[in-house]
Write an enzyme that holds these catalytic residues in place. Structure first.
Site, PDB file in Angstrom:
ATOM      1  N   GLY A  73      -0.666  -0.083   9.094  1.00  0.00           N
ATOM      2  CA  GLY A  73      -1.047   1.304   9.315  1.00  0.00           C
ATOM      3  C   GLY A  73      -2.236   1.670   8.453  1.00  0.00           C
ATOM      4  O   GLY A  73      -3.027   0.817   8.061  1.00  0.00           O
ATOM      5  N   CYS A  74      -2.347   2.932   8.145  1.00  0.00           N
ATOM      6  CA  CYS A  74      -3.455   3.431   7.327  1.00  0.00           C
ATOM      7  C   CYS A  74      -3.498   2.706   5.992  1.00  0.00           C
ATOM      8  O   CYS A  74      -2.500   2.644   5.276  1.00  0.00           O
ATOM      9  CB  CYS A  74      -3.287   4.936   7.112  1.00  0.00           C
ATOM     10  SG  CYS A  74      -4.473   5.622   5.944  1.00  0.00           S
ATOM     11  N   PHE A  75      -4.666   2.181   5.631  1.00  0.00           N
ATOM     12  CA  PHE A  75      -4.735   1.415   4.391  1.00  0.00           C
ATOM     13  C   PHE A  75      -4.522   2.263   3.146  1.00  0.00           C
ATOM     14  O   PHE A  75      -4.140   1.748   2.103  1.00  0.00           O
ATOM     15  CB  PHE A  75      -5.992   0.553   4.285  1.00  0.00           C
ATOM     16  CG  PHE A  75      -7.324   1.179   4.601  1.00  0.00           C
ATOM     17  CD1 PHE A  75      -7.627   2.501   4.344  1.00  0.00           C
ATOM     18  CD2 PHE A  75      -8.312   0.391   5.162  1.00  0.00           C
ATOM     19  CE1 PHE A  75      -8.869   3.035   4.630  1.00  0.00           C
ATOM     20  CE2 PHE A  75      -9.573   0.901   5.452  1.00  0.00           C
ATOM     21  CZ  PHE A  75      -9.844   2.230   5.185  1.00  0.00           C
TER      22      PHE A  75
END
EC number: 1.8.4.11
Length: 173
Positions: free
Chosen positions: A9-11
């Site tokens: 997902g979002c880093f």
């Protein structure tokens, strides 16, 4: 020093989790797995590059093992949703493990099989590590620098709560 390369997902979220783990010396947010060289955040967000948002983790295996990092990875994101984590949708948010050697590949395969044996439909991609492109500077240590940012306040605290409840023994002091 060893390295691990994960996308979940979002880093910003993945980075915030792994920065809490003892033995993790550095976490670098970036991009991997696509066809564009030196992609920008904007290009990756458009979905045309096929890159995933990933984190490159430098860790001391005397303090934390690769298998322990895999356990944290699987516990702090949803490895059963294809190209999605929560409200973040697109191939850039896919669940992916990029391995650097046969030992990492086997450890990941074992962990994935264990989860499948528990009747989880794991969609995590497992591939050899491609070229890693660090993200722009403003993405590095994002949650640490922007703890009150709206998205961070919504997405990261539940992951950190799960981390603290399941992996207290792996936390930095």
């Amino acid at each position: 020093m060893q390295q691990a390369l994960f996308g979940g997902g979002c880093f910003w979220c993945v980075e915030a989790v792994f920065l809490q783990i003892r033995g993790v010396e550095k976490v670098t947010s970036g991009y991997a797995g696509g066809h564009t060289t030196h992609p920008t955040y904007e290009q990756v967000c458009q979905g045309d590059t096929q890159h995933a948002e990933v984190v490159l983790i430098d860790f001391d295996e005397q303090q934390v093992t690769y298998s322990q990092l895999l356990d944290v990875f699987f516990a702090t994101h949803d490895p059963t949703t294809l190209n999605r984590q929560g409200n973040d949708i697109g191939t850039q948010y896919r669940s992916v493990i990029y391995y650097f050697n046969e030992e990492q590949k086997q450890a990941a395969e074992h962990t994935i099989q264990t989860l499948k044996d528990d009747d989880l439909d794991i969609v995590t991609e497992l591939s050899p590590a491609p070229t890693f492109y660090p993200a722009e500077d403003y993405h590095q240590n994002y949650y640490e620098k922007n703890p009150s940012q709206g998205y961070c306040n919504f997405a990261i605290p539940p992951k950190l709560l799960k981390l603290h409840s399941k992996f207290q023994h792996l936390m930095k002091n």
